[in-house]
Structures are given as structure tokens and as C-alpha cells.
Design a protein around this motif. Structure first.
Motif, PDB file in Angstrom:
ATOM      1  N   UNK A  66       1.128  -0.978  -0.261  1.00  0.00           N
ATOM      2  CA  UNK A  66      -0.088   0.083  -0.141  1.00  0.00           C
ATOM      3  C   UNK A  66       0.785   1.201   0.280  1.00  0.00           C
ATOM      4  N   UNK A  67       0.899   2.093  -0.841  1.00  0.00           N
ATOM      5  CA  UNK A  67       1.270   3.312  -0.993  1.00  0.00           C
ATOM      6  C   UNK A  67       0.626   3.914  -0.862  1.00  0.00           C
ATOM      7  N   UNK A  68       0.484   4.887   0.154  1.00  0.00           N
ATOM      8  CA  UNK A  68       0.334   6.009   1.300  1.00  0.00           C
ATOM      9  C   UNK A  68       1.380   7.373   0.970  1.00  0.00           C
ATOM     10  N   UNK A  69       2.807   7.082  -0.034  1.00  0.00           N
ATOM     11  CA  UNK A  69       3.670   8.572   0.164  1.00  0.00           C
ATOM     12  C   UNK A  69       3.552   9.174  -1.341  1.00  0.00           C
ATOM     13  N   UNK A  70       4.186  10.154  -1.786  1.00  0.00           N
ATOM     14  CA  UNK A  70       3.437  10.998  -2.739  1.00  0.00           C
ATOM     15  C   UNK A  70       3.969   9.880  -3.808  1.00  0.00           C
ATOM     16  N   UNK A  71       3.716  10.967  -4.505  1.00  0.00           N
ATOM     17  CA  UNK A  71       3.144  10.325  -6.101  1.00  0.00           C
ATOM     18  C   UNK A  71       4.309   9.465  -6.687  1.00  0.00           C
ATOM     19  N   UNK A  72       5.211   9.954  -6.594  1.00  0.00           N
ATOM     20  CA  UNK A  72       6.307  10.112  -7.182  1.00  0.00           C
ATOM     21  C   UNK A  72       6.822   8.630  -6.952  1.00  0.00           C
ATOM     22  N   UNK A  73       6.261   7.839  -5.652  1.00  0.00           N
ATOM     23  CA  UNK A  73       6.871   6.828  -5.159  1.00  0.00           C
ATOM     24  C   UNK A  73       5.926   4.857  -5.806  1.00  0.00           C
ATOM     25  N   UNK A  75       4.456   4.292  -9.085  1.00  0.00           N
ATOM     26  CA  UNK A  75       5.325   3.737  -9.601  1.00  0.00           C
ATOM     27  C   UNK A  75       6.721   2.245  -9.482  1.00  0.00           C
ATOM     28  N   UNK A  76       7.307   3.303  -8.514  1.00  0.00           N
ATOM     29  CA  UNK A  76       8.336   2.795  -7.775  1.00  0.00           C
ATOM     30  C   UNK A  76       7.701   1.186  -7.255  1.00  0.00           C
ATOM     31  N   UNK A  77       7.168   1.968  -6.624  1.00  0.00           N
ATOM     32  CA  UNK A  77       6.562   0.937  -5.860  1.00  0.00           C
ATOM     33  C   UNK A  77       5.555  -0.607  -6.639  1.00  0.00           C
ATOM     34  N   UNK A  78       5.061  -0.387  -7.590  1.00  0.00           N
ATOM     35  CA  UNK A  78       4.588  -1.187  -8.332  1.00  0.00           C
ATOM     36  C   UNK A  78       5.274  -2.042  -9.528  1.00  0.00           C
ATOM     37  N   UNK A  79       6.463  -1.135  -9.732  1.00  0.00           N
ATOM     38  CA  UNK A  79       7.773  -1.915 -10.222  1.00  0.00           C
ATOM     39  C   UNK A  79       7.725  -2.793  -9.356  1.00  0.00           C
ATOM     40  N   UNK A  80       7.771  -2.763  -7.906  1.00  0.00           N
ATOM     41  CA  UNK A  80       8.308  -3.775  -6.599  1.00  0.00           C
ATOM     42  C   UNK A  80       7.983  -5.101  -6.936  1.00  0.00           C
ATOM     43  N   UNK A  81       6.361  -4.459  -6.671  1.00  0.00           N
ATOM     44  CA  UNK A  81       5.207  -5.836  -6.576  1.00  0.00           C
ATOM     45  C   UNK A  81       5.354  -6.728  -7.992  1.00  0.00           C
ATOM     46  N   UNK A  82       6.023  -5.341  -9.132  1.00  0.00           N
ATOM     47  CA  UNK A  82       5.741  -6.746 -10.738  1.00  0.00           C
ATOM     48  C   UNK A  82       7.053  -8.059  -9.776  1.00  0.00           C
ATOM     49  N   UNK A  83       7.903  -7.446  -9.812  1.00  0.00           N
ATOM     50  CA  UNK A  83       9.147  -8.241  -9.494  1.00  0.00           C
ATOM     51  C   UNK A  83       9.118  -9.451  -8.190  1.00  0.00           C
ATOM     52  N   UNK A  92      -4.028   6.929  -5.115  1.00  0.00           N
ATOM     53  CA  UNK A  92      -4.510   8.062  -6.266  1.00  0.00           C
ATOM     54  C   UNK A  92      -4.390   8.159  -6.874  1.00  0.00           C
ATOM     55  N   UNK A  93      -4.769   8.828  -8.128  1.00  0.00           N
ATOM     56  CA  UNK A  93      -4.762   8.990  -9.416  1.00  0.00           C
ATOM     57  C   UNK A  93      -4.254   8.350 -10.190  1.00  0.00           C
ATOM     58  N   UNK A  94      -4.531   7.413 -11.105  1.00  0.00           N
ATOM     59  CA  UNK A  94      -3.430   6.417 -12.204  1.00  0.00           C
ATOM     60  C   UNK A  94      -2.759   7.342 -13.097  1.00  0.00           C
ATOM     61  N   UNK A  95      -1.528   7.486 -12.857  1.00  0.00           N
ATOM     62  CA  UNK A  95      -0.296   8.254 -13.051  1.00  0.00           C
ATOM     63  C   UNK A  95      -0.346   7.108 -15.101  1.00  0.00           C
TER      64      UNK A  95
END
Length: 380
Positions: A66-73, A75-83, A92-95
Motif C-alpha cells: 500500500x502506497x500512502x507516499x507522495x505520487x512519485x513513489x 510507480x517504483x512500488x508498483x514495479x517492486x510488486x511486479x518483481x 491516487x489517480x492512475x499515472x
């Protein structure tokens, strides 16, 4: 299945405490663990220093990050989840960066859930409810002319002369004043360069008929499809926007004038300076109650006559337990996490759910978070 909750800012706590209170297995990650302990240390000892490599090691297949961090985090956390073959949730909105991960997430059967806070989030649920109710009504006719508005606002429960207060850095609000918007008005696309050039009046349908100031924000038009409007519908008006207390534009007129003149590095520096001053002068006091209002309206007209007209209306304020904003952002996030765990949400990168059963269940929970919430039928 461990929940890795990253970030314990002001809008994160009620939902996090809800999960911990229900006995969920949660690891709390924050850059400053001391702050996290002050908020949830009475419920858990599993509080760790947020660091990407440490988090990556901890995340296991099937976990939820779960990311309750600023938006720039995000994609990084989502990529980690993929891995790591883990699910991902954020309010947040979908970037564009997150949307690009849709295919990979689908392929792995992972749910990457976004837009499940207040706005975006609860507003989507209300819109889905109203569209479904209209489609099921006797008044439904593809030839009807449709007006849709969705307005959300947060401000102090007791109004001040400034007509606003800040829960965190004012810089984001100041930058938003320079952002254009795109919506639909009188069957035509409406492009607005600055919010103050499109302020209109909005009257609450709740008892008291309070007056607010409203303006469009962001790009509303993609949500015509997301809210499952039929492509053949005649959309007269479609606006997603912001509400402010009556008198806001007058109180802020000098700010508008200055923001309009700011350019380049000097302009950015001045915005930072203004932000610091506003934080000093207009931040919420300790324990001061905030207020959140949300009004989502769908109206259908035929031959100039209104044939269907409902508003999903909500008015909430902070109490001794939490701020209204904190409750309304983070508790829906916790509902999304539970829905992911239950397999109720699809794989891929998605916004708030469309499934009527999930929508109704979440709105029933949201009703417990607001002091006033109801569907107003303007024709009855």
C-alpha cells in the motif's frame, strides 16, 4: 498474506488502524518510525524504516503493498510488486507510468488498485451508483440529455476569514491554481486555463441549502467512459471539480493576481515563499476540526423537462478520533485491500471498482464515516 503499509501521514491513519484493529497482518513502513509509533504503536510493534531494498526483501508472493507516499513513489512500488508477485493499492489517480504496467500485472494475475480514497475514490463509487440507478429507472432513455457534476471540497469546520486551512504543505494547492482543466458544458468541450476564470455557484441539496463556490479541475472527460456512460448518450454537461467555502474567491483574489504573474525560477521561488507563509498563517491548529463535502449529481432531461435527478450528498467533519479527510481517504483504501485479499477485484491497473455488489458494500461502510450522507431525489 502480509499488508505492507507504506506511509503514515495525516490521511493514512484511520484506515491503517482499522486493519490493525481487525487483526490483519500488517507491516508498517515509514521514513521516521517514531512518527508511525506515535500513531499506531499501541496496536503493533511491526514498524520498520522505509527503504526500498529492505521492503523488496520483505515482500512475498501474494502480499499487498500500500502506497500512502507522495505520487512519485507509486510507480517504483508498483514495479517492486511486479518483481515480487504482490498486489498494489493506492488512493491516487492512475499515472501514465502506472497505466503502462497494466499488461504485465494482468499477465501475472495481480491487482494494482488506484483511485480508492475520497476524491478520487468515494466520488467514483457514488457516480457508479447513480448511473446504475438511472439506467434501471423508468425514466431511462438514450435520447435524454445528461448533466453530470461531481464536486468535492475540504476546509475548516468553523470558517475563517481566509476561507481555507492547510493540513500539509500549501505548495500543492498553489500549484493547482496554475493548472488548466477540461470538462463539458452545453454539449461542447470547455477548456479553462485558471480555476478562478470558471467559478460558479453551487447550492447544497442538504437541509440548510448552503452556498459554495465551485470550479472544474483536471481533465474530467476520460471519466465519461469510466463511469460507463453509453457512447450514444447526449452529454450536455460533465464536470468533476472542487468546492470552496462561499467567499473564497474574494479572500484569495490577491493570491490569484500574483500567481498569474509568476514565471520561471523566480516564480517557483516565490511559490515556495508563499507556501511557507500560508503554512505559518493558515495551518490547522492542533485538534481543530476539518470538514469535507462531496456532491455527485446526475440529471436527465427530455424535451426541456427534467425526468430524473439525484444527488449523492455527503457532509463530514473531524471528531476526537480522526480528521474527516483522514477517515474518508484511508478507510476506503483499507476496504480495497480487503477486496484484493478476497479476490473481488480484477487483475491489472484499475480505478475504484464498478461491480455493483462491491460498490454498494463500500458505500455502506462510507456511510459510517460521515455525519450526513444520503441520496437526494430532486423530483420527490
Amino acid at each position: 498474506m502480509t499488508i505492507h503499509w507504506c506511509g503514515t501521514g495525516l490521511s493514512a491513519i484511520p484506515g491503517l488502524r482499522r486493519l490493525l484493529g481487525k487483526g490483519q497482518t500488517v507491516t508498517v513502513w515509514n521514513r521516521t518510525p517514531e512518527k508511525a509509533r506515535a500513531e499506531v504503536g499501541d496496536l503493533t510493534d511491526d514498524i520498520r524504516v522505509f527503504h526500498m531494498e529492505t521492503l523488496k526483501t520483505a515482500v512475498q508472493k501474494g502480499d499487498v503493498v500500500v502506497s500512502m507516499l507522495p505520487g512519485d513513489w507509486h510507480p517504483k512500488l508498483a514495479q517492486l510488486c511486479l518483481e515480487r508477485d504482490a498486489h498494489f493499492v493506492t488512493s491516487s489517480y492512475i499515472s501514465p507510468e502506472l497505466r503502462a504496467l497494466d499488461g504485465a500485472a494482468r499477465e501475472k494475475g495481480l491487482s494494482f488498485v488506484n483511485e480508492v480514497g475520497l476524491d478520487p475514490g468515494i466520488d467514483h463509487l457514488m457516480a457508479h451508483h447513480l448511473v446504475a440507478a438511472y439506467r434501471a429507472s423508468d425514466a431511462y432513455d438514450p435520447e435524454n440529455e445528461i448533466t453530470f457534476t461531481s464536486y468535492c471540497g475540504g476546509f475548516p469546520k468553523v470558517a475563517n476569514d481566509f476561507r481555507y486551512k492547510f493540513s500539509w504543505s500549501p505548495l500543492g494547492v498553489l500549484k493547482a491554481l496554475r493548472s488548466p482543466s477540461r470538462s463539458m458544458k452545453d454539449f461542447e468541450e470547455l477548456n479553462v486555463d485558471r480555476p478562478w476564470n470558471a467559478i460558479t455557484r453551487f447550492t447544497s441539496p442538504l437541509p440548510g441549502a448552503e452556498e459554495f463556490e465551485a470550479y472544474p479541475n483536471r481533465d474530467s472527460l476520460p471519466f465519461i467512459e469510466d463511469y460507463r456512460f453509453d457512447p450514444a448518450w447526449k452529454v450536455k454537461t460533465f464536470v468533476r471539480g472542487t468546492l470552496r467555502l462561499d467567499g473564497w474567491s474574494e479572500a484569495w483574489k490577491d493570491i490569484f493576481r500574483e500567481v498569474e504573474t509568476l514565471e520561471g525560477e523566480a516564480g517557483e521561488a516565490r511559490l515556495q515563499e508563499m507556501s511557507a507563509q500560508f503554512w505559518n498563517d493558515h495551518a490547522y491548529d492542533e485538534g481543530e476540526a476539518d470538514r469535507v463535502v462531496l456532491f455527485v449529481t446526475l440529471k436527465a432531461e427530455k424535451d426541456g423537462k427534467t425526468v430524473w435527478h439525484q444527488t449523492y450528498a455527503m457532509d463530514a467533519w473531524g471528531d476526537a478520533e480522526s480528521s474527516a479527510m483522514g477517515r474518508l481517504v484511508s478507510v476506503p483504501v483499507s476496504l480495497a485491500i480487503e477486496a484484493v485479499q478476497a479476490g473481488e477485484l480484477p487483475a491489472g491497473v484499475t480505478p475504484a471498482p464498478h461491480d455493483p455488489k462491491v460498490v454498494d458494500a463500500w458505500l455502506a461502510e462510507v456511510a459510517k464515516l460521515a455525519q450526513k450522507i444520503e441520496v437526494v431525489d430532486h423530483l420527490n
